[in-house]
Enzyme design. Structure first.
Site, PDB file in Angstrom:
ATOM      1  N   SER A   1       0.856  -1.198   0.000  1.00 13.50           N
ATOM      2  CA  SER A   1       0.000   0.000   0.000  1.00 13.50           C
ATOM      3  C   SER A   1       0.887   1.241   0.000  1.00 13.50           C
ATOM      4  CB  SER A   1      -0.857   0.013   1.273  1.00 13.50           C
ATOM      5  OG  SER A   1      -1.515   1.260   1.416  1.00 13.50           O
TER       6      SER A   1
ATOM      7  N   TYR B   1      -2.801  -1.448  10.221  1.00  9.83           N
ATOM      8  CA  TYR B   1      -2.785  -1.632   8.762  1.00  9.83           C
ATOM      9  C   TYR B   1      -1.490  -1.051   8.187  1.00  9.83           C
ATOM     10  CZ  TYR B   1      -4.179  -1.205   3.861  1.00  9.83           C
ATOM     11  OH  TYR B   1      -4.222  -1.304   2.487  1.00  9.83           O
TER      12      TYR B   1
HETATM   13  N1  LIG Z   1      -8.514  -0.275  -2.030  1.00 10.92           N
HETATM   14  C1  LIG Z   1      -7.542   0.497  -1.607  1.00 10.92           C
HETATM   15  O1  LIG Z   1      -7.708   1.727  -1.482  1.00 10.92           O
HETATM   16  C2  LIG Z   1      -6.189  -0.090  -1.301  1.00 10.92           C
HETATM   17  C3  LIG Z   1      -5.118   0.789  -1.073  1.00 10.92           C
HETATM   18  C4  LIG Z   1      -3.880   0.252  -0.770  1.00 10.92           C
HETATM   19  C5  LIG Z   1      -3.704  -1.122  -0.682  1.00 10.92           C
HETATM   20  N2  LIG Z   1      -4.767  -1.954  -0.909  1.00 10.92           N
HETATM   21  C6  LIG Z   1      -4.541  -3.393  -0.765  1.00 10.92           C
HETATM   22  O2  LIG Z   1      -5.041  -4.078  -1.894  1.00 10.92           O
HETATM   23  C7  LIG Z   1      -5.386  -5.422  -1.510  1.00 10.92           C
HETATM   24  C8  LIG Z   1      -6.780  -5.746  -2.023  1.00 10.92           C
HETATM   25  O3  LIG Z   1      -7.700  -4.903  -1.353  1.00 10.92           O
HETATM   26  P1  LIG Z   1      -9.089  -4.439  -1.970  1.00 10.92           P
HETATM   27  O4  LIG Z   1      -9.059  -2.971  -1.995  1.00 10.92           O
HETATM   28  O5  LIG Z   1      -9.381  -5.177  -3.199  1.00 10.92           O
HETATM   29  O6  LIG Z   1     -10.045  -4.897  -0.760  1.00 10.92           O
HETATM   30  P2  LIG Z   1     -11.499  -5.557  -0.769  1.00 10.92           P
HETATM   31  O7  LIG Z   1     -12.352  -4.919  -1.811  1.00 10.92           O
HETATM   32  O8  LIG Z   1     -11.938  -5.489   0.658  1.00 10.92           O
HETATM   33  O9  LIG Z   1     -11.239  -7.077  -1.181  1.00 10.92           O
HETATM   34  C9  LIG Z   1     -10.506  -7.922  -0.352  1.00 10.92           C
HETATM   35  C10 LIG Z   1     -10.668  -9.358  -0.801  1.00 10.92           C
HETATM   36  O10 LIG Z   1      -9.891 -10.175   0.093  1.00 10.92           O
HETATM   37  C11 LIG Z   1     -10.712 -11.220   0.614  1.00 10.92           C
HETATM   38  N3  LIG Z   1     -10.273 -11.498   1.981  1.00 10.92           N
HETATM   39  C12 LIG Z   1     -10.325 -10.679   3.063  1.00 10.92           C
HETATM   40  N4  LIG Z   1      -9.827 -11.300   4.136  1.00 10.92           N
HETATM   41  C13 LIG Z   1      -9.466 -12.532   3.738  1.00 10.92           C
HETATM   42  C14 LIG Z   1      -8.895 -13.648   4.397  1.00 10.92           C
HETATM   43  N5  LIG Z   1      -8.602 -13.636   5.716  1.00 10.92           N
HETATM   44  N6  LIG Z   1      -8.636 -14.773   3.670  1.00 10.92           N
HETATM   45  C15 LIG Z   1      -8.917 -14.810   2.344  1.00 10.92           C
HETATM   46  N7  LIG Z   1      -9.460 -13.799   1.669  1.00 10.92           N
HETATM   47  C16 LIG Z   1      -9.735 -12.677   2.368  1.00 10.92           C
HETATM   48  C17 LIG Z   1     -12.146 -10.714   0.516  1.00 10.92           C
HETATM   49  O11 LIG Z   1     -13.084 -11.767   0.353  1.00 10.92           O
HETATM   50  P3  LIG Z   1     -13.766 -12.487   1.624  1.00 10.92           P
HETATM   51  O12 LIG Z   1     -14.312 -11.379   2.479  1.00 10.92           O
HETATM   52  O13 LIG Z   1     -14.819 -13.364   1.027  1.00 10.92           O
HETATM   53  O14 LIG Z   1     -12.704 -13.261   2.294  1.00 10.92           O
HETATM   54  C18 LIG Z   1     -12.092  -9.867  -0.752  1.00 10.92           C
HETATM   55  O15 LIG Z   1     -12.351 -10.660  -1.886  1.00 10.92           O
HETATM   56  C19 LIG Z   1      -5.269  -5.456   0.020  1.00 10.92           C
HETATM   57  O16 LIG Z   1      -4.047  -6.039   0.391  1.00 10.92           O
HETATM   58  C20 LIG Z   1      -5.292  -3.993   0.419  1.00 10.92           C
HETATM   59  O17 LIG Z   1      -4.644  -3.757   1.625  1.00 10.92           O
HETATM   60  C21 LIG Z   1      -6.011  -1.473  -1.216  1.00 10.92           C
END
Ligand SMILES: NC(=O)c1ccc[n+]([C@@H]2O[C@H](COP(=O)([O-])OP(=O)(O)OC[C@H]3O[C@@H](n4cnc5c(N)ncnc54)[C@H](OP(=O)(O)O)[C@@H]3O)[C@@H](O)[C@H]2O)c1
Length: 245
Positions: A139, A152
């Site tokens: 991130s 986080y």
């Molecule tokens: N969106 C942002 O602004 C942003 C910014 C910086 C970094 N990131 C990083 O990008 C990555 C993806 O995030 P996103 O934005 O796509 O988030 P998201 O929309 O919340 O999606 C997260 C996914 O991970 C799964 N998940 C959560 N906990 C889990 C667990 N314990 N085991 C297996 N699967 C799990 C969820 O499905 P289930 O709930 O069904 O498990 C969901 O499909 C993360 O590492 C996040 O920190 C995101």
């Protein structure tokens, strides 16, 4: 990096950034395996991407991680890429704690313990494969912490550090180690509606794919691209700006 002909495991690949990356790997001609906690969400993802293989797995639980590894070794032994994408974001004030330690520990287990353990589990399976890679999703907050999400930010800084060491250690096995550091992206991270100000998912996923195709080892976008190369003074200034709002 060649984006076709791979077998790619994407954790948290049923929605958000993980699913957008899964769609692109699939469209490029790679086999995609996605895992997540909610079977229903995985099934919905599979309806949109019928070629995807799905597996229920909570990566925060050690036994789920070892079971996932064993299943992949048996069912998808040609795997050559692991994308550690899963992450959760919890916002809290350390001076006003209502939850017990297990709640906070979950964020460390999901964001830091899981990608470290999965990387170590999968190295032997990836070693020797053509185009082998581990992609860790950190991130922009790894570099300029968001005080609103202290664990986080710390887990993402830890993942950045681990990724650098991992890259060095597995170089001899010809496994590329890539860090993807998203900026705010419009997904459900932290709960629906918290990231609507972020860049659109498709725009970000396209940028990630361009970076992968170019062979970039660290991929940011917009603010996070800048954060990847900030000096300490610039980090302090960005931290002040972000956390005084
Ligand atoms: N969106 C942002 O602004 C942003 C910014 C910086 C970094 N990131 C990083 O990008 C990555 C993806 O995030 P996103 O934005 O796509 O988030 P998201 O929309 O919340 O999606 C997260 C996914 O991970 C799964 N998940 C959560 N906990 C889990 C667990 N314990 N085991 C297996 N699967 C799990 C969820 O499905 P289930 O709930 O069904 O498990 C969901 O499909 C993360 O590492 C996040 O920190 C995101």
């Amino acid at each position: 990096m060649d984006l076709a002909g791979n077998t790619v495991l994407i954790t948290g690949g049923a929605s958000g950034i993980g699913f957008s990356i899964a769609e692109r790997f699939s469209a490029a001609g790679s086999k995609v395996i996605i895992c997540g906690r909610r079977e229903e969400q995985l099934r919905k993802a599979q309806q949109k991407l019928p070629s995807a293989h799905i597996r229920v797995c909570d990566v925060s639980i050690e036994s789920d991680r070892t079971a996932l590894h064993q299943w992949i070794a048996e069912e998808h032994p040609h795997i050559n890429m692991l994308v550690n994408n899963t992450g959760i974001q919890q916002r809290f004030d350390v001076t006003a704690i209502k939850e017990d330690w297990g709640y906070f520990q979950k964020e460390i287990q999901t964001n830091l313990e899981a990608p470290i353990h999965l990387s170590m589990l999968f190295i032997p399976l990836l070693a020797g494969k053509n185009n082998a890679a581990i992609v860790n999703v950190s991130s922009g907050l790894a570099f300029t912490p968001g005080a609103f999400a202290p664990i986080y930010s710390a887990t993402k800084a830890g993942l950045h550090s681990f990724t650098m060491s991992l890259r060095q250690q597995v170089a001899a096995q010809h496994i590329s180690v890539i860090e993807v550091a998203p900026p705010a992206v419009n997904s459900d991270l932290g709960g629906a509606g918290l990231h609507t100000f972020g860049v659109p998912l498709d725009e970000f996923a396209d940028a990630v794919f361009l970076g992968l195709a170019n062979g970039d080892m660290e991929i940011g976008y917009g603010t996070s691209q800048k954060a990847l190369r900030m000096s300490r003074d610039e980090i302090d200034e960005a931290f002040r700006r972000m956390n005084s709002r």
